[in-house]
Design a protein around this motif. Sequence first.
Motif, mmCIF file in Angstrom:
data_model
loop_
_atom_site.group_PDB
_atom_site.id
_atom_site.type_symbol
_atom_site.label_atom_id
_atom_site.label_comp_id
_atom_site.label_asym_id
_atom_site.label_seq_id
_atom_site.Cartn_x
_atom_site.Cartn_y
_atom_site.Cartn_z
ATOM 1 N N VAL A 1 0.838 -1.201 0.000
ATOM 2 C CA VAL A 1 0.000 0.000 0.000
ATOM 3 C C VAL A 1 0.873 1.252 0.000
ATOM 4 C CG1 VAL A 1 -1.623 1.328 1.380
ATOM 5 C CG2 VAL A 1 -1.994 -1.112 1.048
ATOM 6 N N LEU A 2 1.908 1.271 0.849
ATOM 7 C CA LEU A 2 2.778 2.444 0.912
ATOM 8 C C LEU A 2 3.488 2.681 -0.422
ATOM 9 C CD1 LEU A 2 4.362 1.972 4.454
ATOM 10 C CD2 LEU A 2 2.622 3.627 3.780
ATOM 11 N N GLN A 3 3.930 1.602 -1.076
ATOM 12 C CA GLN A 3 4.592 1.758 -2.366
ATOM 13 C C GLN A 3 3.621 2.289 -3.431
ATOM 14 O OE1 GLN A 3 6.036 -2.263 -2.757
ATOM 15 N NE2 GLN A 3 8.102 -1.730 -2.034
ATOM 16 N N ALA A 4 2.381 1.780 -3.387
ATOM 17 C CA ALA A 4 1.394 2.247 -4.361
ATOM 18 C C ALA A 4 1.051 3.709 -4.137
ATOM 19 C CB ALA A 4 0.140 1.370 -4.277
ATOM 20 N N VAL A 5 0.875 4.102 -2.861
ATOM 21 C CA VAL A 5 0.565 5.501 -2.543
ATOM 22 C C VAL A 5 1.707 6.401 -2.993
ATOM 23 C CG1 VAL A 5 0.248 7.134 -0.642
ATOM 24 C CG2 VAL A 5 -1.008 4.974 -0.656
ATOM 25 N N ALA A 6 2.956 5.976 -2.764
ATOM 26 C CA ALA A 6 4.101 6.779 -3.170
ATOM 27 C C ALA A 6 4.102 6.993 -4.679
ATOM 28 C CB ALA A 6 5.392 6.110 -2.704
ATOM 29 N N GLN A 7 3.822 5.922 -5.436
ATOM 30 C CA GLN A 7 3.816 6.046 -6.897
ATOM 31 C C GLN A 7 2.684 6.947 -7.369
ATOM 32 O OE1 GLN A 7 6.226 4.827 -8.956
ATOM 33 N NE2 GLN A 7 5.155 6.109 -10.485
ATOM 34 N N ARG A 8 1.505 6.809 -6.746
ATOM 35 C CA ARG A 8 0.368 7.649 -7.136
ATOM 36 C C ARG A 8 0.655 9.127 -6.864
ATOM 37 N NH1 ARG A 8 -5.042 4.286 -5.130
ATOM 38 N NH2 ARG A 8 -4.683 2.415 -6.416
ATOM 39 N N LEU A 9 1.289 9.405 -5.722
ATOM 40 C CA LEU A 9 1.601 10.808 -5.401
ATOM 41 C C LEU A 9 2.598 11.367 -6.409
ATOM 42 C CD1 LEU A 9 1.908 10.651 -1.493
ATOM 43 C CD2 LEU A 9 0.001 11.557 -2.841
ATOM 44 N N ARG A 10 3.609 10.572 -6.805
ATOM 45 C CA ARG A 10 4.591 11.044 -7.783
ATOM 46 C C ARG A 10 3.933 11.329 -9.137
ATOM 47 N NH1 ARG A 10 8.694 7.308 -5.578
ATOM 48 N NH2 ARG A 10 7.744 5.701 -6.886
ATOM 49 N N ASP A 11 2.981 10.410 -9.488
ATOM 50 C CA ASP A 11 2.322 10.580 -10.784
ATOM 51 C C ASP A 11 1.391 11.783 -10.801
ATOM 52 O OD1 ASP A 11 3.660 8.335 -11.579
ATOM 53 O OD2 ASP A 11 1.966 6.965 -11.234
ATOM 54 N N ARG A 12 0.852 12.162 -9.623
ATOM 55 C CA ARG A 12 -0.165 13.205 -9.611
ATOM 56 C C ARG A 12 0.433 14.605 -9.577
ATOM 57 N NH1 ARG A 12 -2.751 16.575 -10.412
ATOM 58 N NH2 ARG A 12 -4.965 17.031 -10.042
ATOM 59 N N VAL A 13 1.607 14.793 -9.021
ATOM 60 C CA VAL A 13 2.178 16.133 -8.895
ATOM 61 C C VAL A 13 3.034 16.452 -10.107
ATOM 62 C CG1 VAL A 13 2.170 15.941 -6.389
ATOM 63 C CG2 VAL A 13 4.227 15.295 -7.651
ATOM 64 N N ARG A 14 3.503 17.707 -10.160
ATOM 65 C CA ARG A 14 4.355 18.129 -11.265
ATOM 66 C C ARG A 14 5.759 17.546 -11.104
ATOM 67 N NH1 ARG A 14 4.000 24.460 -10.600
ATOM 68 N NH2 ARG A 14 4.768 23.708 -8.573
ATOM 69 N N ALA A 15 6.501 17.585 -12.180
ATOM 70 C CA ALA A 15 7.863 17.044 -12.142
ATOM 71 C C ALA A 15 8.761 17.867 -11.220
ATOM 72 C CB ALA A 15 8.447 16.991 -13.549
ATOM 73 N N VAL A 16 8.456 19.164 -11.085
ATOM 74 C CA VAL A 16 9.308 20.022 -10.230
ATOM 75 C C VAL A 16 8.954 19.910 -8.746
ATOM 76 C CG1 VAL A 16 9.741 21.665 -12.079
ATOM 77 C CG2 VAL A 16 7.762 21.975 -10.595
ATOM 78 N N ASP A 17 7.774 19.320 -8.464
ATOM 79 C CA ASP A 17 7.381 19.168 -7.060
ATOM 80 C C ASP A 17 8.111 17.971 -6.444
ATOM 81 O OD1 ASP A 17 5.671 21.297 -7.401
ATOM 82 O OD2 ASP A 17 3.947 20.018 -7.911
ATOM 83 N N VAL A 18 8.278 18.016 -5.134
ATOM 84 C CA VAL A 18 9.011 16.970 -4.418
ATOM 85 C C VAL A 18 8.035 16.190 -3.550
ATOM 86 C CG1 VAL A 18 10.838 16.473 -2.746
ATOM 87 C CG2 VAL A 18 11.118 18.340 -4.384
ATOM 88 N N VAL A 19 8.035 14.859 -3.688
ATOM 89 C CA VAL A 19 7.241 13.975 -2.848
ATOM 90 C C VAL A 19 8.221 13.240 -1.927
ATOM 91 C CG1 VAL A 19 5.631 12.051 -2.766
ATOM 92 C CG2 VAL A 19 5.515 13.703 -4.639
ATOM 93 N N ALA A 20 7.940 13.201 -0.618
ATOM 94 C CA ALA A 20 8.825 12.543 0.353
ATOM 95 C C ALA A 20 7.979 11.766 1.362
ATOM 96 C CB ALA A 20 9.697 13.566 1.072
ATOM 97 N N ARG A 21 8.601 10.741 1.922
ATOM 98 C CA ARG A 21 7.946 9.959 2.986
ATOM 99 C C ARG A 21 8.647 10.268 4.303
ATOM 100 N NH1 ARG A 21 8.497 3.579 4.365
ATOM 101 N NH2 ARG A 21 6.888 3.486 5.990
ATOM 102 N N LEU A 22 7.860 10.762 5.257
ATOM 103 C CA LEU A 22 8.436 11.118 6.560
ATOM 104 C C LEU A 22 8.647 9.903 7.438
ATOM 105 C CD1 LEU A 22 6.414 14.340 7.400
ATOM 106 C CD2 LEU A 22 8.604 14.129 6.225
ATOM 107 N N GLY A 23 7.854 8.845 7.193
ATOM 108 C CA GLY A 23 7.917 7.668 8.041
ATOM 109 C C GLY A 23 6.515 7.175 8.318
ATOM 110 N N GLY A 24 6.358 5.874 8.533
ATOM 111 C CA GLY A 24 5.035 5.330 8.786
ATOM 112 C C GLY A 24 4.124 5.573 7.603
ATOM 113 N N ASP A 25 2.943 6.157 7.875
ATOM 114 C CA ASP A 25 1.983 6.439 6.794
ATOM 115 C C ASP A 25 1.870 7.930 6.528
ATOM 116 O OD1 ASP A 25 0.839 7.138 9.148
ATOM 117 O OD2 ASP A 25 -1.097 6.175 8.795
ATOM 118 N N GLU A 26 2.976 8.685 6.722
ATOM 119 C CA GLU A 26 2.977 10.129 6.548
ATOM 120 C C GLU A 26 3.855 10.520 5.361
ATOM 121 O OE1 GLU A 26 2.417 11.326 11.269
ATOM 122 O OE2 GLU A 26 4.382 11.561 10.297
ATOM 123 N N PHE A 27 3.295 11.333 4.451
ATOM 124 C CA PHE A 27 3.995 11.815 3.271
ATOM 125 C C PHE A 27 3.882 13.340 3.233
ATOM 126 C CE2 PHE A 27 2.645 7.526 2.428
ATOM 127 C CZ PHE A 27 3.670 6.940 1.712
#
Length: 912
Positions: free
Chosen positions: A514-540
């Motif tokens: 689930v965490l891997q899928a959420v990470a991929q979905r967040l990357r796909d949804r934002v712009r290329a210049v935006d930064v997606v990061a995982r803080l830990g647990g279920d927090e992005f």
Amino acid sequence: MADLPERRERRTISLRTRLLVLVLVPLLGFAAFASILVTHRVQRVQAAEDAVRQLRAAVALDTLRARIAEEAIPLVSSVELLELSAEGGSLRERNRLAITLHTLYAGAVARTDVAVAAATADPLARPQVAQAVQRLDVVRASWGAGETASARETSNRQLFDKYRFLVSQLSEAVDAHLITAAAESGDTGLQTAVTDLRLAARATTLAGEEVPYYLGYLSAPAGAEGPARTLFLRSWAGFKNTSDDLVASRHPAIRSGWITAMTHVDAQGIDKLLAAAAADDDRTVPGSDVLVQLSTAVVGRDDALREVLEVAAEEAVRTAEAYRAQARRELLRYGGAAALLLVLSVGGTLYTSRSIAGPLARLADAAGSISRGDLVDVEVEGPPEARVVARGLGAAVTSLRSVQAQAQAVADGDLEDEILRRPVGGPLGRVVHASVQQIVGALRDRELLQEEMAHQATHDALTALPNRAEALTQVDRALRRTHRTGDRVGLLFVDLDQFKTVNDSLGHVAGDAVLQAVAQRLRDRVRAVDVVARLGGDEFVVLVEPVLDDKGLVDLGQALIDTVSAPIALPGGTESRALVGASVGIAVSRVGGQHPGAGGDGPGEPGEQADRLLQEAHTAAYRAKQAGRGRVEVYDDDLRAALAAQTAVEEGLRHALAHDELVLHYQPVTSLDTGRVGSVEALVRWQKPGEGLVPPGRFIPVAEGSDLICDLGRWALRTSLRQLAEFDAAGGPCAGLRVAVNVSGRHLRSPRLVDDVRTALAAAGTRPDRLTLEITETVMVEDDAAWARLEELRAIGVRVAIDDFGTGYTSFGQLSRVPVDVLKIDRSFVDSDDPRTVELVRLVVGAARSFGLGVVAEGVEQASQVHALQATGCDWAQGFHFSRPVPAERLAAAVQDCGAVFAATNGFERAS
């Protein structure tokens, strides 16, 4: 055996040390000899000073001895003269003689007091003076004792013996000081002066004794003349012998002074009278006028003799001071000579060290630095041998510098540097050139490994997203950029909903998917210049730069929620899917990258701003979860003001706990059968200086959101039980009451709760059954651990009540196993006019009775509510109808008012 030379070198003594030893050995010998001489001179100075102090103490004590001896003369004279006047004189003559002798005695006492004051000023003689004065006061108090003349005479003879004993003690003390003064010094001249002083002191002592012994001989009773005459003759002969020794003294001033004193008219008169008495075997008593003149002449002769004693004392002190001055001069002379030789020796050592050992030491330091890899310049100096070694070492440094330059080029990564093509002569150069290719390969491998490790250190291993540290770094860099460009930075905190349920029910493998899928979905949804990061647990987090408008961030947040909320296929070839949601919090920096919460007009520290921006986004996400989840919340001015107000209340409450600003108000609980108040509920109030009572709704929720609620609960337990004990001690209507204290869910979950209750009960000395803890129904339902805690409290005797019963989810069937003793019906049921609600209250009361529980109705404000509750069989009631919560000092009056209100309420019912 390879390190044997090194061990030998470590054990070798340096040249500098050898030179120092060569110079210091005789120097230390001389220093030891000089220290002995200086110590001897210091001892001589101290001995001389001690001798001076001993002499001054002896002179002071001898003066006091002479004056005390004079006091004894009128005593003995009074015995003889009064006897003579009684035999042949008239009463008037006897009185005149008594007055004359008393005057003589008073004068002698005054002179003694002056001598006491002078002797007390000497610190060494002061203790002996104080002891002598204490005894002298006792002796003086016995003057003229006895009711009859015979008794007084006997008393005065005894008094004379006491004076004689006191004079003898002082004489011994004087002699002891003089002996000590002579022994303190080894100087012959000082010893001779002290001997003359002792002889003069002995003479004055005997002079002071011979007249009292003569008078004692005259007044001795029949049968005692022989011993009295023997004492007189012994003192008279002793004085004569001592006087002859002083006449033969080698000191001219003492000899001439003594001859002059002995030719004094008083001295000659006394000597003539005493010589005749010594030659006459028959006791011939002179007339009263002669005896009175004798008492007066003693003072004159003693003063003359005292002048000789003072001359002897001055000579002894002068000799001692001269001896002390000589010893000091010798001390300065020897000390100066020793210091001068020491300076010369040290100077010679330093010169030798500088001219020979210095260059060698610098050469050794250079060699040591070179051996450690520091290729320093070698200075050519010193003796010829040292110059040869320095030139050879300098040539070696030149070669090593070439090797160092090649190694530095490799270390800098500049493998194309020309220096690498210049081989160094000798075997070392060939070895360095052959190693270059191996080093180049190793460096390239290391660079690849460092890149991989850096990526691992800054990225999450599961999702390959930047981790928390890298996210803060990216936010910090964005804030720095926007500070220069004038743009804004947006941060979206994405907190997954229901992820714990998926993880617990489907396992960690599904949770990772689930965490891997959420990470991929967040990357796909934002712009290329935006930064997606995982803080830990279920927090992005999603970093947006620049922010064009706030509405766009809110739309992006909602889009992220929609993206994350779509079903997620799980691995394993099954058709199972997972559903999670998300709550999003948004925080935006101000224009120019400044954090909204930063003080002042400047940008502040960007690193601190990144932390604040992340904290604000997290706070907004927490608000979104509280508002129902699946929402977007923006950290705006309203939220900032609410949090600031909450923080202010929290800080004020901490101050109130620390500075005794909290008070307890008590609301009585009245029996609906008798009108008697059986217990009270303790309610915390905040008496804020300058503001008055703070409403509980302002600070209780804030306290419940932090650990302050536990501190508040402990304070309420301690204070209520202490005041309960004070009520018992005061007696009256408040004695014997029970008290109920509210316990929050956070405090109930704390493992310290049971110890807090035990400690409060022990401190107040109150029985546990007089304490009731009120727990909300919701807390008991949501926390299974609370039941075990309540069981433990009930085991020690504490009662438990469910507060606001009926608003939670406790069923009647659960009452048989719920660890409680009392049900408190919520005021919403008491205030309702709906017949079904009244029937529900009746059912609650009946169920409580079935399980042996007490029932208390809350919020009773009207007489009709009292009647309705009485009809249901309810046991107790509390509310404004009976009494509002009151301070402890007004509780007694409130308890009495409850009884009156109950009587009035029931009287109204009967009348109707």
